[in-house]
Design a protein around this motif. Structure first.
Motif, mmCIF file in Angstrom:
data_model
loop_
_atom_site.group_PDB
_atom_site.id
_atom_site.type_symbol
_atom_site.label_atom_id
_atom_site.label_comp_id
_atom_site.label_asym_id
_atom_site.label_seq_id
_atom_site.Cartn_x
_atom_site.Cartn_y
_atom_site.Cartn_z
ATOM 1 N N TRP A 119 0.942 -1.028 0.037
ATOM 2 C CA TRP A 119 -0.130 0.107 0.037
ATOM 3 C C TRP A 119 0.778 1.358 -0.049
ATOM 4 C CZ3 TRP A 119 -4.634 -1.403 -0.867
ATOM 5 C CH2 TRP A 119 -5.117 -2.723 -0.472
ATOM 6 N N PRO A 153 -3.138 -1.182 7.063
ATOM 7 C CA PRO A 153 -3.392 -2.529 7.663
ATOM 8 C C PRO A 153 -2.106 -3.187 8.167
ATOM 9 C CG PRO A 153 -4.334 -1.992 5.455
ATOM 10 C CD PRO A 153 -3.307 -0.761 5.672
ATOM 11 N N PRO A 211 -11.021 1.783 0.711
ATOM 12 C CA PRO A 211 -10.527 0.876 1.389
ATOM 13 C C PRO A 211 -11.731 -0.348 0.928
ATOM 14 C CG PRO A 211 -10.200 2.617 2.690
ATOM 15 C CD PRO A 211 -10.961 3.177 1.731
ATOM 16 N N GLU A 212 -12.887 -0.211 1.136
ATOM 17 C CA GLU A 212 -13.797 -1.223 1.008
ATOM 18 C C GLU A 212 -14.064 -1.800 -0.673
ATOM 19 O OE1 GLU A 212 -16.164 2.582 1.087
ATOM 20 O OE2 GLU A 212 -14.580 1.699 2.294
ATOM 21 N N SER A 256 -7.337 -6.360 2.676
ATOM 22 C CA SER A 256 -6.860 -5.452 3.764
ATOM 23 C C SER A 256 -5.311 -5.914 4.165
ATOM 24 C CB SER A 256 -7.821 -5.664 5.094
ATOM 25 O OG SER A 256 -7.703 -6.937 5.481
ATOM 26 N N ASP A 257 -4.813 -6.820 3.542
ATOM 27 C CA ASP A 257 -3.291 -7.034 4.043
ATOM 28 C C ASP A 257 -2.510 -5.945 3.350
ATOM 29 O OD1 ASP A 257 -4.065 -9.467 5.132
ATOM 30 O OD2 ASP A 257 -4.023 -10.563 3.149
#
Length: 489
Positions: free
Chosen positions: A37, A94, A146-147, A159-160
């Protein structure tokens, strides 16, 4: 039959400032690009600068005059400070997983990122809605809620800290492994990495079956006919001489001498269609491996055998133990094998043709067509030929017969010159009923075995002989062999 090794190699890649540098190589290379990310800190800096510039410009507009309302100035400064503090707050990242990698994303195409755009115009590449000042992710050259950044396999949010990509789609690392990491066709587990961290496996050159290297040494059985390793717990038939036969090959296996006679007649008709009729009555016997080996030792001259002999054309007088009646199968093995002695007498240059029992019809027939050519050469006065010439031309006839059988079994009216030549002699199609898809594939495999043989006599001899037959025809090639003991070029 040669076996292939294939190796996949892993590599780690990162996304830097929204740019993805990893890729999935071709199917022989296993890449696991690691992607992480990133947060759009440059946008925050731009917003801070813009807020400060706005504040200064407003002061400038209100003039280089003395500010009359000092409380109004203090409010502006407080507003600027609050904006700066809110932009300096970084979103929570995350947790990072142990290993990285992966591939490209969900049903939406990622929006490539060009120059930074003002806050309020960040558009999510997943839902195409404005992100605003909320928490967001930067990856694959785009920004995401994010979702909205979801795995292409399970469609759940990623989410990793790291993820995997294939093409333009992102995956959870676990989903990517499940979909793309090769599995063993025998034990059904993921093929393990070797000491160098590479994924290495064995592959059959025809069936494209892949399996762990350990199965070559752990007693995993392989069919003596199709050479495939079967999945664990698959049933085999033990033929009593060390051979195992898979159930698919067993479906068309020829098990005794009487059962082989219709096939023998088919091949005699095939030779007659090529104007190569064998007029002498040559006995055909199906035998066990021990009887075949004993008969081979009893021959005094003139044969060049493969490492595992499955057929033999005899010229000497011998007593052979032949299989009289199809044995029964019980408990996964052959039982009640009934044999009888058969005395061979020499009435011509050939006393008998022996074939190993328990092989599928097409393999039995190709071996018989090969041995029939040995018989035809001797019965027609050909001198002792060099191994590559004699075995080569015999393999050409075996290959031609297989080709004609596959074409007739598929119902096709076109085929090779040989198939069309022999079509007039194959009217007895009750023996060539519509074949199962596996039997057709099996016939192609036996052709592949002949074509890819690496031995000088059988392999090189076939390829040279086949080129000669295709160029000059079978009859002219045989005439040249009779005169020169070699193939024409």
């Amino acid at each position: 039959m040669g076996w292939l090794n294939k190796i996949f190699k892993g590599s780690s890649h990162k996304i830097s400032e929204g740019q993805y540098h990893g890729k999935l190589e071709d199917d022989r290379v296993w890449t696991e690009p690691s992607t992480s990310w990133d947060v759009l800190s440059e946008y925050e800096n731009d917003d801070i600068d813009r807020a400060i510039a706005l504040s200064l410009s407003e002061e400038d507009k209100k003039g280089k005059n003395v500010i009359e309302d000092e409380s109004h100035l203090e409010e502006d400064e407080q507003l600027a400070r609050a904006l700066q503090e809110s932009l300096n707050m970084e979103p929570e990242s995350p947790p990072r997983s142990a290993n990285g990698s992966y591939g490209s994303g969900n049903v939406y195409n990622p929006m490539p990122m060009a120059l930074p755009f003002p806050t309020g115009f960040r558009i999510c590449a997943g839902c195409n809605c404005e992100i605003g000042h909320g928490r967001f992710l930067s990856c694959m050259g785009a920004v995401w809620h994010p979702e909205c950044f979801r795995c292409h396999a399970c469609n759940l949010p990623i989410s990793d800290y790291e993820f995997s990509m294939s093409g333009n789609y992102p995956y959870h690392k676990s989903c990517y492994k499940e979909r793309y990491h090769p599995k063993c066709d025998v034990c059904k587990h993921f093929i393990p990495t070797n000491a160098a961290g590479l994924i290495e496996y064995r592959a059959h050159p025809f069936w494209n079956q892949k399996y762990c290297p350990s199965h070559e040494h752990d007693g995993t059985p392989r069919c003596c006919s199709c050479e495939r390793m079967e999945p664990r717990d698959t049933q085999y038939i033990f033929l009593g001489d060390g051979r195992r036969l898979c159930l698919e090959c067993l479906d068309s296996a020829v098990m005794d001498t009487n059962e082989c006679q219709p096939l023998y007649m088919d091949i005699q008709e095939f030779y007659e269609g090529l104007n190569m009729k064998v007029t002498q009555q040559v006995p055909l016997l199906l035998v066990e491996r021990t009887a075949l080996n004993e008969a081979m030792e009893g021959e005094k001259h003139g044969h060049h055998h493969m490492p595992e002999t499955r057929g033999l054309c005899l010229s000497e007088e011998q007593t052979i133990s032949t299989i009289l009646r199809r044995p029964r199968i019980g408990g996964g093995r052959i039982i009640d094998m009934i044999t009888e002695p058969y005395r061979l007498t020499r009435r011509c240059e050939v006393t008998a043709i022996l074939i190993l029992y328990g092989l599928p019809r097409l393999l039995t027939g190709s071996i018989l067509a090969h041995e029939m050519m040995h018989a035809w050469l001797r019965l027609n006065g050909f001198r002792t030929l060099p191994p590559d010439v004699e075995e080569g031309i015999c393999q050409v006839l075996a290959h031609m017969w297989l080709d004609s059988e596959i074409m007739s079994g598929s119902g096709s009216s076109s085929g090779s010159n040989v198939a069309s030549t022999s079509s007039s002699s194959s009217s007895t199609s009750s023996k060539k009923a519509q074949r199962s898809q596996f039997e057709k594939k099996l016939g192609e495999f036996f052709k592949h075995q002949i074509e890819s043989d690496t031995s000088p006599a059988y392999g090189d001899g076939f390829r040279i002989g086949n080129r000669a037959v295709l160029k000059y025809g079978l009859r002219r090639t045989l005439d040249h062999i009779r005169m020169t003991e070699s193939f024409p070029y």
